[in-house]
Design a protein around this motif. Structure first.
Motif, PDB file in Angstrom:
ATOM      1  N   ILE A 175       2.540  -6.398  12.774  1.00  0.00           N
ATOM      2  CA  ILE A 175       2.153  -5.460  11.724  1.00  0.00           C
ATOM      3  C   ILE A 175       3.422  -4.917  11.084  1.00  0.00           C
ATOM      4  N   TYR A 176       3.534  -5.059   9.768  1.00  0.00           N
ATOM      5  CA  TYR A 176       4.645  -4.462   9.028  1.00  0.00           C
ATOM      6  C   TYR A 176       4.146  -3.187   8.364  1.00  0.00           C
ATOM      7  N   LEU A 177       4.834  -2.084   8.640  1.00  0.00           N
ATOM      8  CA  LEU A 177       4.534  -0.817   7.987  1.00  0.00           C
ATOM      9  C   LEU A 177       5.606  -0.606   6.925  1.00  0.00           C
ATOM     10  N   VAL A 178       5.181  -0.613   5.651  1.00  0.00           N
ATOM     11  CA  VAL A 178       6.136  -0.630   4.535  1.00  0.00           C
ATOM     12  C   VAL A 178       5.748   0.459   3.537  1.00  0.00           C
ATOM     13  N   THR A 179       6.609   1.455   3.382  1.00  0.00           N
ATOM     14  CA  THR A 179       6.302   2.556   2.469  1.00  0.00           C
ATOM     15  C   THR A 179       7.514   2.908   1.621  1.00  0.00           C
ATOM     16  N   VAL A 208       0.133  -6.422   6.844  1.00  0.00           N
ATOM     17  CA  VAL A 208       1.049  -5.530   6.145  1.00  0.00           C
ATOM     18  C   VAL A 208       0.273  -4.289   5.736  1.00  0.00           C
ATOM     19  N   LEU A 209       0.751  -3.134   6.183  1.00  0.00           N
ATOM     20  CA  LEU A 209       0.189  -1.851   5.787  1.00  0.00           C
ATOM     21  C   LEU A 209       1.208  -1.195   4.860  1.00  0.00           C
ATOM     22  N   ALA A 210       0.868  -1.056   3.589  1.00  0.00           N
ATOM     23  CA  ALA A 210       1.813  -0.551   2.595  1.00  0.00           C
ATOM     24  C   ALA A 210       1.204   0.612   1.825  1.00  0.00           C
ATOM     25  N   ASP A 211       2.061   1.440   1.264  1.00  0.00           N
ATOM     26  CA  ASP A 211       1.547   2.466   0.364  1.00  0.00           C
ATOM     27  C   ASP A 211       1.674   1.973  -1.075  1.00  0.00           C
ATOM     28  N   ARG A 212       1.080   2.713  -1.994  1.00  0.00           N
ATOM     29  CA  ARG A 212       1.070   2.277  -3.390  1.00  0.00           C
ATOM     30  C   ARG A 212       2.460   2.199  -3.986  1.00  0.00           C
ATOM     31  N   ALA A 213       3.346   3.082  -3.544  1.00  0.00           N
ATOM     32  CA  ALA A 213       4.715   3.056  -4.072  1.00  0.00           C
ATOM     33  C   ALA A 213       5.416   1.752  -3.739  1.00  0.00           C
TER      34      ALA A 213
END
Length: 218
Positions: A175-179, A208-213
């Motif tokens: 799992i990649y956490l990308v913000t 991949v769990l990412a935020d909108r930014a």
């Protein structure tokens, strides 16, 4: 990475962290073996995960990498992970990184061999596409060892020890956490399958769990 990852985009970094914490709790509810990234990005996820009701005594954790600093240094990954998780009864396998990259890697090789395969690895993504302490064009990327010494890292501190591609690729789920907007280009490269260190990890399931930014969405 052998196939495109599953991508989920969240409104805020906090909601992405909550999703990461839920996944950790679900996948590790009965215990297991997991890799946890260092750095600031995942700390909220670890704090929330630390409150989960699971069989903590059956959980074995290891940082994805460690900085070669004294054991009590505030920038050590193991120290930050333990502080965020709180007073649970898990096992945290710490790298003896204070001994230097080569000795720390040598001492941890057998420990990591006994932990494999990992049930889950939660990793970060650097602006240059690095993950753990595996940086673009660094000799550590070519190593077949489970634990690799890292000297001359382009990000301070320059001396580190890291799980190698050979170990991280033995994860059932990555799992990649990308913000954050600074990670936008690295995330694009990850999703396009470009040759960055993160894409060299061969896992059966990649999320991949990412935020909108980070995703570049309004």
């Amino acid at each position: 990475m052998s196939h495109p990852p599953f991508l989920e985009v969240f409104d805020t970094p906090e909601s992405a962290a909550r999703a990461a914490a839920r996944l950790l709790a679900e996948r590790l509810s009965a215990g297991g073996r997991a890799v946890l990234a260092g750095g600031q990005t995942p700390l909220l996820a670890y704090t929330l995960f630390g409150k989960a009701d699971l069989l903590w005594h059956r959980l074995q954790l290891i940082p994805s990498d460690e900085r070669c600093l004294p054991p009590e240094h505030p920038e050590r990954n193991d120290r930050a992970i333990a502080a965020a998780l709180g007073p649970q009864t898990y096992t945290l396998h710490r790298f003896p990184a204070e001994l230097g990259p080569e000795e720390a890697a040598r001492r941890m090789e057998q420990t990591v061999r006994e932990l494999l395969p990992f049930d889950l690895a939660l990793l970060g993504l650097g602006e240059d596409g690095h993950t753990a302490s595996l940086f673009p064009d660094h000799p550590a990327l070519a190593s077949t060892r489970l634990v690799v010494p890292v000297r001359g890292a382009p990000k301070a501190p320059p001396e580190r020890v890291s799980l190698g591609l050979a170990a991280l690729s033995q994860s059932a789920t990555v799992i990649y956490l990308v913000t954050g907007v600074a990670k936008r280009e690295a995330l694009r490269r990850l999703l396009r399958g470009e040759d960055i260190p993160a894409n060299r990890i061969q896992a059966a399931e990649v999320m991949v769990l990412a935020d909108r930014a980070a995703r570049g969405e309004p």
